[in-house]
Design a protein around this motif. Structure first.
Motif, PDB file in Angstrom:
ATOM      1  N   ASP A 149       0.820  -1.212   0.000  1.00 52.78           N
ATOM      2  CA  ASP A 149       0.000   0.000   0.000  1.00 52.78           C
ATOM      3  C   ASP A 149       0.856   1.265   0.000  1.00 52.78           C
ATOM      4  N   LEU A 152       2.057   1.945  -3.474  1.00 53.51           N
ATOM      5  CA  LEU A 152       0.979   2.473  -4.316  1.00 53.51           C
ATOM      6  C   LEU A 152       0.748   3.958  -4.025  1.00 53.51           C
ATOM      7  N   SER A 153       0.776   4.329  -2.752  1.00 52.95           N
ATOM      8  CA  SER A 153       0.591   5.739  -2.395  1.00 52.95           C
ATOM      9  C   SER A 153       1.705   6.599  -2.975  1.00 52.95           C
ATOM     10  N   GLU A 156       1.194   6.924  -6.767  1.00 52.84           N
ATOM     11  CA  GLU A 156       0.115   7.861  -7.104  1.00 52.84           C
ATOM     12  C   GLU A 156       0.540   9.305  -6.907  1.00 52.84           C
ATOM     13  N   SER A 157       1.244   9.576  -5.808  1.00 57.17           N
ATOM     14  CA  SER A 157       1.672  10.951  -5.540  1.00 57.17           C
ATOM     15  C   SER A 157       2.751  11.402  -6.500  1.00 57.17           C
ATOM     16  N   SER A 162      -4.326  12.425  -8.619  1.00 63.59           N
ATOM     17  CA  SER A 162      -5.653  11.878  -8.904  1.00 63.59           C
ATOM     18  C   SER A 162      -5.596  10.441  -9.410  1.00 63.59           C
ATOM     19  N   SER A 163      -4.388   9.929  -9.610  1.00 64.80           N
ATOM     20  CA  SER A 163      -4.255   8.558 -10.118  1.00 64.80           C
ATOM     21  C   SER A 163      -4.697   7.558  -9.057  1.00 64.80           C
ATOM     22  N   ASP A 164      -5.241   6.441  -9.530  1.00 63.81           N
ATOM     23  CA  ASP A 164      -5.700   5.398  -8.611  1.00 63.81           C
ATOM     24  C   ASP A 164      -5.067   4.067  -9.024  1.00 63.81           C
ATOM     25  N   PHE A 165      -4.192   3.545  -8.146  1.00 60.73           N
ATOM     26  CA  PHE A 165      -3.552   2.254  -8.401  1.00 60.73           C
ATOM     27  C   PHE A 165      -3.939   1.222  -7.333  1.00 60.73           C
ATOM     28  N   SER A 166      -5.039   1.475  -6.662  1.00 62.73           N
ATOM     29  CA  SER A 166      -5.445   0.567  -5.594  1.00 62.73           C
ATOM     30  C   SER A 166      -5.770  -0.831  -6.104  1.00 62.73           C
ATOM     31  N   TRP A 167      -6.017  -0.960  -7.397  1.00 64.77           N
ATOM     32  CA  TRP A 167      -6.356  -2.262  -7.998  1.00 64.77           C
ATOM     33  C   TRP A 167      -5.123  -3.166  -8.128  1.00 64.77           C
ATOM     34  N   SER A 563      -8.319   2.854 -13.845  1.00 64.64           N
ATOM     35  CA  SER A 563      -8.902   4.160 -14.137  1.00 64.64           C
ATOM     36  C   SER A 563      -8.987   4.397 -15.639  1.00 64.64           C
TER      37      SER A 563
END
Length: 626
Positions: A149, A152-153, A156-157, A162-167, A563
Motif C-alpha cells: 500500500d 501504491l501511495s 500515485e503521488s 488523482s491517479s488510482d492504483f489501488s487495484w 482508471s
C-alpha cells in the motif's frame, strides 16, 4: 581301604562336565548351584582317608577363551586407531608437516587444502554446465512482483495525485522452457492479481531456425518468422554442440578438470619459498585466539618464476595436449574448424611467446608483496593478510570460540565486522558495514546453512540514517517510507532441483515492494509444431495482427478497476493514433528543386513580435486538413 574320591563335577541340567570355579555351564549356560561348584563330591557312607591334602595331582583346565578375548581386544584397539587416523588423515598429516616438515611444505599443504575447496566448487559447476549440454531438458520459472500500500501511495503521488492504483497488488510472469528433439518451446503467462492477462507461446525449430509465435489468450494464430538465423555460424555451431552427445565425450570430465586445477595450484605454491613460520594472537570483537602464522614475501622476480613454472608445466602437460587435440579434431569433423592438425602447435607457440615476454620483462620493479596466513589447530586458514609495499590491501579473519565466532574484513576502504554463532551447520550473526569509517548498513544473518552447496537462509540489510539522508529520504514524517524500520530482506530456499529467492523492501511491518524469483527442473515433454492452417507467414503479418483480440485485453483491465486515464494510455499503446497511409503520398509530385532556399533569410523575420504563449493549437481545427 578306601575309594570313591572323585573330582568330576557335572551339570545337573545337561550332564556335561563343569570346569572348576565356573559360575555358568559352558555347554548350556545354566547357572551352577553352590552344591555343584563348592568342590569334590564325597560319599558320606564310605570311610574317608585321614590326610590333609589329596595325594593325586588333579589337572586344572584353564579356559581357552581368555587368550582369544585378549587377541580380539588388541585387534579392536588397532582397528580403532587405524580408522581414527584414516578419518583424520589430513589433520594427522598436517600435524607431522607442521611439527617435523619444512615451513615451505607446510605452507603448500595448508594453501593447497584451502584452494582445493575452491577447485572443487569450480569443477562441480563445470560438471553442471556440461551436463546441461543436451536438448532434452525443461524448467519452470516465475517472477512475482508484490506491491504494498505504501508503494501504491508513493506511485500515485509521484505520477498524479488523482491517479488510482489501488487495484494493483501482484504481477506474475510464469515461464516454462522445454527442449526436446531439436525443438524449443517457451510458454509465458502474465498474470495480474492472480488473473491471466496475456499467454504467449514461442516455438523454435533448432534445425531449420523457424520460429512460431502466438498470443494464445487473444488469438490461436501463429506468426512464422524466417530462417535467417541459420546464416549465423555461431548459432548453428552452438546448436550442434548442444545436440551432439559426442561433444561431451571430448571434454574433460569434472574429475579430470579438478585434478588439472589442483596440479597447477600446487605448482604455484611449490614456487613460493623461504616461508617464515611464527605465531600470533588474533583478537576480533572480543574473541581472542592464538594461531600459527605463515608469511611469504613475493618480489618481482618471484612472480616471474611462478609464471614461468606454470607455463613450462603446461607446455609439457600430456593431458592438456590430449584435450586440445581432441577438441580441435571434433570441431574439424563438424566443419567448425579446419586447423586441427596445427591446434596444439599454435598452443605451444603461444606458451613460448608468453615465456619470452616474461624473460624480457624488466626486473627493475621493486614492488614487494607480503602474503600472511593465519592457521588454526586443524590446519585450516582462518585469516589472510596481503600487504603491497607496506600498504595493507586485504585482511580478513574468522576467530571461533566453541559455537561463537567473530569476523572482520577490510578491503578497498570497506570494512565488515560482526559476531555470530554456528550450531549444527546453521549460522546466525549480526554485522556492520562501513566505508571510510562511515557506517553504511547493518546486516543480520538468520538460519543460514553452511553444509550445503545451495543458498538457504535469511539476510536482512538495514541502511544507516546517513545513507538514507544522502539518498534524499528524510525522516520528517511526511514521507511514505518509515525510515526507522526500512530494510532490504533476502530470503533463499534452494535445493538441487529447485530454488526460490525473495527480495523485499520492508517499510515498517509491511512489504513496500518485493520480487520473488523461483524455478525448478521438470521432465521434458514432447513438443508439437502448430498446424499449418493456424500459421501466418511474415508477409501476412498484418492479417496476424488484425486477428489479435486486443479488445478482450482492455476489458480485463476494466474488470480490475483500472482508471479511465490509464485505460486510455493502454489503448494508445495498442492502437495506432492515426490511419494515414504513406503509400498514398507521392513525393515525386513535389519538385523541391524549384525552391531556392538561399532567398530565404531568417533575419527578415522578427520572431520577438510573436508571443508563442498566446498561440493555442486548440483554437485551430486541423481535422480534414490533409
Amino acid at each position: 581301604m578306601f575309594c570313591c574320591w572323585y573330582v568330576e563335577m557335572l551339570c545337573k541340567f545337561c550332564g556335561k562336565e563343569i570346569e572348576e570355579n565356573s559360575v555358568f555351564c559352558a555347554e548350556c549356560g545354566k547357572p551352577v548351584e553352590n552344591s555343584q561348584a563348592e568342590g569334590p563330591v564325597v560319599d558320606e557312607n564310605i570311610a574317608q582317608p585321614n590326610f590333609a591334602e589329596p595325594q593325586v595331582d588333579v589337572p586344572v583346565k584353564k579356559p581357552k577363551k581368555k587368550l582369544a578375548a585378549i587377541i580380539a581386544a588388541v585387534v579392536a584397539v588397532v582397528l580403532i586407531a587405524v580408522v581414527t587416523v584414516a578419518s583424520n588423515f589430513e589433520t594427522v598429516q598436517g600435524f607431522f608437516l607442521k611439527s617435523f616438515g619444512s615451513n615451505d611444505k607446510y605452507f603448500m599443504y595448508v594453501e593447497s587444502k584451502a584452494f582445493g575447496s575452491v577447485t572443487d566448487e569450480v569443477s562441480e559447476y563445470y560438471g553442471t554446465v556440461v551436463d546441461s549440454l543436451k536438448l532434452d531438458a525443461a524448467a519452470e520459472t516465475s517472477v512475482k512482483l508484490n506491491v504494498g500500500d505504501s508503494a501504491l501511495s508513493l506511485l500515485e503521488s509521484t505520477l498524479d495525485p488523482s491517479s488510482d492504483f489501488s487495484w494493483l497488488n501482484t504481477v506474475t510472469l510464469d515461464m516454462n522452457v522445454n527442449l526436446k528433439d531439436n525443438l524449443e518451446k517457451v510458454a509465458a503467462a502474465l498474470n495480474i492479481n492472480g488473473e491471466s492477462f496475456v499467454d504467449m507461446d514461442m516455438i523454435m525449430n533448432l534445425e531449420s531456425g523457424e520460429t512460431f509465435m502466438a498470443f494464445l489468450s487473444m488469438s490461436d494464430k501463429y506468426l512464422k518468422t524466417g530462417t535467417g538465423i541459420l546464416e549465423d555460424e555461431d548459432y548453428v555451431g552452438i546448436t550442434e554442440l548442444y545436440s551432439d552427445p559426442e561433444f561431451k565425450e571430448v571434454l574433460p570430465s569434472e574429475k579430470e578438470l579438478n585434478k588439472l586445477l589442483d596440479k597447477y595450484i600446487k605448482i604455484i605454491f611449490e614456487n613460493m619459498d623461504e616461508i617464515e613460520k611464527s605465531s600470533d594472537v588474533l583478537e576480533v570483537s572480543g574473541i581472542e585466539k592464538k594461531y600459527t602464522t605463515l608469511e611469504v614475501k613475493i618480489e618481482q622476480e618471484d612472480t616471474k618464476n611462478i609464471a614461468k613454472a606454470v607455463l613450462e608445466a603446461a607446455k609439457a602437460d600430456k593431458e592438456l595436449k590430449k584435450y586440445i587435440e581432441d577438441i580441435a579434431a571434433y570441431l574439424e569433423k563438424k566443419n567448425m574448424n579446419d586447423d586441427a592438425g596445427i591446434a596444439y602447435d599454435v598452443f605451444l607457440d603461444s606458451i613460448e611467446g608468453a615465456i619470452n615476454d616474461i624473460e624480457e620483462a624488466s626486473s627493475e620493479d621493486d614492488t614487494s608483496v607480503s602474503w600472511i596466513d593465519y592457521v588454526d589447530a586443524n590446519h585450516e586458514i582462518v585469516g589472510r593478510k596481503i600487504v603491497v609495499d607496506n600498504e595493507e590491501i586485504l585482511y580478513y579473519a574468522l576467530v571461533s570460540d566453541g559455537k561463537d565466532f567473530a569476523f572482520e574484513l577490510e578491503a578497498a576502504e570497506v570494512a565488515v565486522a560482526g559476531t555470530g554463532t554456528e550450531k549444527g551447520n546453521t549460522v546466525n550473526g549480526e554485522f556492520s558495514v562501513k566505508s571510510n569509517e562511515e557506517k553504511l548498513c547493518d546486516v543480520v544473518v538468520t538460519d543460514f546453512k553452511t553444509n550445503t552447496d545451495y543458498l538457504n537462509g535469511n539476510i536482512r540489510i538495514k541502511p544507516s540514517s546517513e545513507i538514507l539522508e544522502a539518498m534524499g529520504i528524510a525522516d520528517d514524517g511526511a514521507t511514505v517510507l518509515s525510515i526507522a524500520n526500512l530494510a532490504l530482506e533476502i530470503n533463499c530456499v534452494s535445493s538441487k532441483d529447485s530454488a526460490e529467492t525473495a527480495i523485499n523492501l520492508i517499510s515498517g511491518d509491511e512489504i513496500f515492494v518485493g520480487l520473488t524469483f523461483s524455478g525448478k527442473e521438470v521432465a521434458a515433454s514432447p513438443i508439437e509444431l502448430p498446424d499449418t492452417a493456424n500459421v501466418y507467414s511474415e508477409d501476412e503479418i498484418d492479417k496476424w495482427l488484425e486477428g489479435i483480440d486486443t479488445d478482450a485485453l482492455i476489458k480485463k483491465f476494466e474488470g480490475l478497476g483500472v482508471s479511465s486515464d490509464l485505460i486510455a494510455i493502454i489503448e494508445s499503446m495498442l492502437y495506432p493514433s492515426y490511419d494515414y497511409d504513406m503509400e498514398d503520398y507521392d513525393m515525386e509530385d513535389y519538385d523541391f528543386e524549384d525552391y531556392d532556399y538561399e532567398d530565404f533569410d531568417m533575419e527578415d523575420y522578427d520572431l520577438e513580435d510573436y508571443d508563442l504563449e498566446d498561440f493555442n493549437l486548440e483554437d485551430y481545427d486541423l481535422e480534414g486538413v490533409y
